[in-house]
Design a protein around this motif. Structure first.
Motif, PDB file in Angstrom:
ATOM      1  N   ALA A  66      -6.128  -1.991   7.459  1.00 23.21           N
ATOM      2  CA  ALA A  66      -7.532  -2.168   7.145  1.00 23.21           C
ATOM      3  C   ALA A  66      -7.770  -1.593   5.908  1.00 23.21           C
ATOM      4  CB  ALA A  66      -8.669  -2.115   8.279  1.00 23.21           C
ATOM      5  N   ILE A  67      -7.456  -0.049   5.839  1.00 19.76           N
ATOM      6  CA  ILE A  67      -7.739   0.770   4.707  1.00 19.76           C
ATOM      7  C   ILE A  67      -6.761   0.465   3.735  1.00 19.76           C
ATOM      8  CG2 ILE A  67      -8.016   3.174   3.954  1.00 19.76           C
ATOM      9  CD1 ILE A  67     -10.287   2.275   5.957  1.00 19.76           C
ATOM     10  N   GLN A  68      -5.715   0.072   4.118  1.00 22.14           N
ATOM     11  CA  GLN A  68      -4.580  -0.282   3.193  1.00 22.14           C
ATOM     12  C   GLN A  68      -5.069  -1.310   2.210  1.00 22.14           C
ATOM     13  OE1 GLN A  68      -1.010  -2.729   4.642  1.00 22.14           O
ATOM     14  NE2 GLN A  68       0.327  -1.334   3.551  1.00 22.14           N
ATOM     15  N   ARG A  69      -5.575  -2.439   2.854  1.00 21.25           N
ATOM     16  CA  ARG A  69      -6.067  -3.635   2.264  1.00 21.25           C
ATOM     17  C   ARG A  69      -7.127  -3.383   1.357  1.00 21.25           C
ATOM     18  NH1 ARG A  69      -4.770  -6.274   7.319  1.00 21.25           N
ATOM     19  NH2 ARG A  69      -7.096  -5.887   7.918  1.00 21.25           N
ATOM     20  N   ALA A  70      -7.863  -2.161   1.847  1.00 23.48           N
ATOM     21  CA  ALA A  70      -9.190  -1.957   1.137  1.00 23.48           C
ATOM     22  C   ALA A  70      -9.046  -1.242  -0.052  1.00 23.48           C
ATOM     23  CB  ALA A  70     -10.161  -1.232   1.876  1.00 23.48           C
ATOM     24  N   SER A  71      -7.681  -0.694  -0.477  1.00 22.43           N
ATOM     25  CA  SER A  71      -7.436   0.140  -1.440  1.00 22.43           C
ATOM     26  C   SER A  71      -6.211  -0.044  -2.365  1.00 22.43           C
ATOM     27  CB  SER A  71      -6.985   1.697  -0.950  1.00 22.43           C
ATOM     28  OG  SER A  71      -5.984   1.543   0.104  1.00 22.43           O
ATOM     29  N   SER A  72      -5.814  -1.298  -2.264  1.00 20.88           N
ATOM     30  CA  SER A  72      -4.649  -1.861  -3.037  1.00 20.88           C
ATOM     31  C   SER A  72      -5.063  -2.379  -4.334  1.00 20.88           C
ATOM     32  CB  SER A  72      -3.915  -2.946  -2.119  1.00 20.88           C
ATOM     33  OG  SER A  72      -3.231  -2.417  -0.817  1.00 20.88           O
ATOM     34  N   THR A  73      -4.715  -1.792  -5.225  1.00 18.00           N
ATOM     35  CA  THR A  73      -4.863  -2.187  -6.536  1.00 18.00           C
ATOM     36  C   THR A  73      -3.561  -2.346  -7.580  1.00 18.00           C
ATOM     37  OG1 THR A  73      -4.864   0.152  -7.803  1.00 18.00           O
ATOM     38  CG2 THR A  73      -6.721  -0.565  -6.585  1.00 18.00           C
ATOM     39  N   GLY A  74      -3.815  -2.872  -8.704  1.00 18.42           N
ATOM     40  CA  GLY A  74      -2.436  -3.114  -9.546  1.00 18.42           C
ATOM     41  C   GLY A  74      -1.642  -1.569  -9.724  1.00 18.42           C
ATOM     42  N   TYR A  75      -2.425  -0.320  -9.888  1.00 22.02           N
ATOM     43  CA  TYR A  75      -1.699   0.740  -9.860  1.00 22.02           C
ATOM     44  C   TYR A  75      -1.483   1.746  -8.751  1.00 22.02           C
ATOM     45  CZ  TYR A  75      -6.625   2.511 -10.023  1.00 22.02           C
ATOM     46  OH  TYR A  75      -7.742   2.810  -9.631  1.00 22.02           O
ATOM     47  N   PHE A  76      -2.228   1.289  -7.803  1.00 22.69           N
ATOM     48  CA  PHE A  76      -2.139   2.126  -6.356  1.00 22.69           C
ATOM     49  C   PHE A  76      -1.552   1.260  -5.328  1.00 22.69           C
ATOM     50  CE2 PHE A  76      -4.042   4.511  -2.590  1.00 22.69           C
ATOM     51  CZ  PHE A  76      -3.591   5.534  -2.977  1.00 22.69           C
ATOM     52  N   ARG A  77      -0.496   1.491  -4.798  1.00 22.01           N
ATOM     53  CA  ARG A  77       0.251   0.900  -3.545  1.00 22.01           C
ATOM     54  C   ARG A  77       0.344   1.700  -2.460  1.00 22.01           C
ATOM     55  NH1 ARG A  77       3.662  -3.359  -2.735  1.00 22.01           N
ATOM     56  NH2 ARG A  77       5.012  -3.154  -1.246  1.00 22.01           N
ATOM     57  N   PRO A  78      -0.485   1.344  -1.485  1.00 22.78           N
ATOM     58  CA  PRO A  78      -0.432   2.130  -0.285  1.00 22.78           C
ATOM     59  C   PRO A  78       0.677   1.427   0.950  1.00 22.78           C
ATOM     60  CG  PRO A  78      -2.387   0.701  -0.218  1.00 22.78           C
ATOM     61  CD  PRO A  78      -1.741   0.630  -1.588  1.00 22.78           C
ATOM     62  N   TYR A  79       1.247   2.349   1.687  1.00 20.44           N
ATOM     63  CA  TYR A  79       2.063   1.987   2.648  1.00 20.44           C
ATOM     64  C   TYR A  79       1.171   2.519   3.908  1.00 20.44           C
ATOM     65  CZ  TYR A  79       5.686   0.913  -0.805  1.00 20.44           C
ATOM     66  OH  TYR A  79       6.464   0.649  -1.778  1.00 20.44           O
ATOM     67  N   THR A  80       1.931   2.020   4.958  1.00 22.33           N
ATOM     68  CA  THR A  80       1.206   2.272   6.383  1.00 22.33           C
ATOM     69  C   THR A  80       2.281   3.187   7.105  1.00 22.33           C
ATOM     70  OG1 THR A  80       1.925   0.390   7.455  1.00 22.33           O
ATOM     71  CG2 THR A  80      -0.403   0.550   6.347  1.00 22.33           C
ATOM     72  N   ASN A  81       1.733   3.899   8.194  1.00 26.98           N
ATOM     73  CA  ASN A  81       2.792   4.570   8.949  1.00 26.98           C
ATOM     74  C   ASN A  81       1.869   4.819  10.308  1.00 26.98           C
ATOM     75  OD1 ASN A  81       4.748   6.535  10.188  1.00 26.98           O
ATOM     76  ND2 ASN A  81       5.158   7.218   8.244  1.00 26.98           N
ATOM     77  N   THR A  82       2.781   5.045  11.572  1.00 28.49           N
ATOM     78  CA  THR A  82       1.916   5.400  12.424  1.00 28.49           C
ATOM     79  C   THR A  82       2.333   6.785  13.065  1.00 28.49           C
ATOM     80  OG1 THR A  82       3.586   4.590  13.802  1.00 28.49           O
ATOM     81  CG2 THR A  82       2.028   3.090  13.721  1.00 28.49           C
TER      82      THR A  82
END
Length: 342
Positions: A171-187
């Protein structure tokens, strides 16, 4: 709390208007979210809201026009679906005590702080859970090679969002994805938090080496041996070894140890040139690098679990006992020879 797929997190509050907090708020706003940032000083909030700049922490950066700012925490938190904690690690608990009654029920807690708390030896997600009563597994931890000024100028970067509840991380990954910032997830929250905390200490050592006039071989040695002791501590505490090969491990480590934008590296460089901690602090506007504080708590955490962390111990002695960096360097080189992975 059940998190809906796309667009569930629209209203986000960022508590803290330093360089990384302001930059992360910009990322969220650029990703189309309704963002309010809380600043401790009213004049900073007013500048962000009226002039769309934060000249103290991000000079030369224009912030999104839609980014709201206030010095009233209650106003900032009203209706928030996610709350980002963007204050230094050693002041997080005190701030949380002031905010906890204002936190909206069900809001996703997000931690930008990197450190191990002095005294309690808790990671930041544990501190958040301890003070607010939320479940530690519900906290999303942000880590990675995230030098604020570069991201604020929209240079390409990646990060990792770790949470035991993967839906929250996404949910936070989707909320912060931009053309210059790429978030990945991990547990692997433990690994991501330890990587983020320990890299500050290792960056201090790289700065000291630079201040002493040493070159790339020394830097590479400090980075790799620092990563080895971080991984040893992580293994003891239950982290996934792969985490330390990723963004929260070697990625964050390389950026923080190599860049002149890194406060820990530049602070260490002053120490290597012969300045005291007090002199280095005065030269950096009264700010102490996170690694100066964390080297003590990480050292104590390692001792409590029987983990050998010689580089961390060396930084603790330099910062808190006044030992000459050249002396600890000689001692590190003179340690008993052993197999690389023992």
């Amino acid at each position: 709390m059940t998190i809906e797929p796309e667009g569930a997190v629209g209203r986000i509050t960022v508590l803290g208007a330093g360089s990384w907090g302001t930059t992360f708020a910009k990322v969220l706003a650029d990703a189309g979210r309704d963002v309010t940032i809380w600043a401790r000083r009213a004049e900073v909030a007013e500048e962000i809201g009226r002039r769309h700049t934060n000249s103290r922490y991000l000079p030369g950066v224009t912030l999104p026009a839609g980014l709201a700012a206030t010095a009233d925490a209650g106003e900032a938190l009203a209706g928030a679906e996610a709350v980002v904690f963007a204050v230094p690690s050693q002041s997080l608990r005190a701030n949380l005590l002031a905010w906890r009654e204002l936190l909206p029920p069900g809001a996703i807690p997000v931690s930008l702080a990197k450190g191990v708390e002095l005294g309690t030896l808790k990671r930041m997600s544990e501190v958040i859970a301890d003070v607010t009563g939320v479940v530690a597994d519900d906290v999303v931890v942000v880590s990675g090679p995230n030098l604020a000024r570069e991201i604020a100028h929209e240079q390409p970067a990646a990060a990792v969002f770790a949470c035991a509840d993967h839906d929250r991380a996404m949910a936070i990954q989707r909320a912060s994805s931009t053309g210059y910032f790429r978030p990945y997830t991990n547990t692997d929250v433990i690994g991501c938090e330890l990587g983020g905390a320990c890299k500050n200490v290792i960056a201090l050592s790289c700065g000291m080496a630079s201040g002493l006039g040493y070159g790339a071989n020394t830097m590479a040695t400090l980075i790799t041996r620092g990563l080895a002791e971080t991984a040893r501590l992580g293994a003891k505490l239950g982290a996934d070894p792969l985490t330390f090969a990723g963004l929260a491990g070697v990625g964050d480590l390389v950026a923080t140890c190599a860049s002149p934008l890194s406060r820990n590296r530049t602070f260490g460089e002053r120490l290597g040139r012969g300045e005291t901690v007090a002199q280095a602090q005065e030269a950096t506007g009264g700010q102490v690098a996170e690694g100066v504080m964390s080297c003590t708590s990480i050292h104590e955490l390692a001792l409590a679990h029987g983990v050998d962390m010689p580089l961390t111990e060396a930084m603790r002695r330099v910062c808190h006992e006044g030992v000459d960096p050249r002396k600890v360097g000689a001692e590190l080189l003179g340690r008993q020879r052993k197999h690389e992975w023992s």
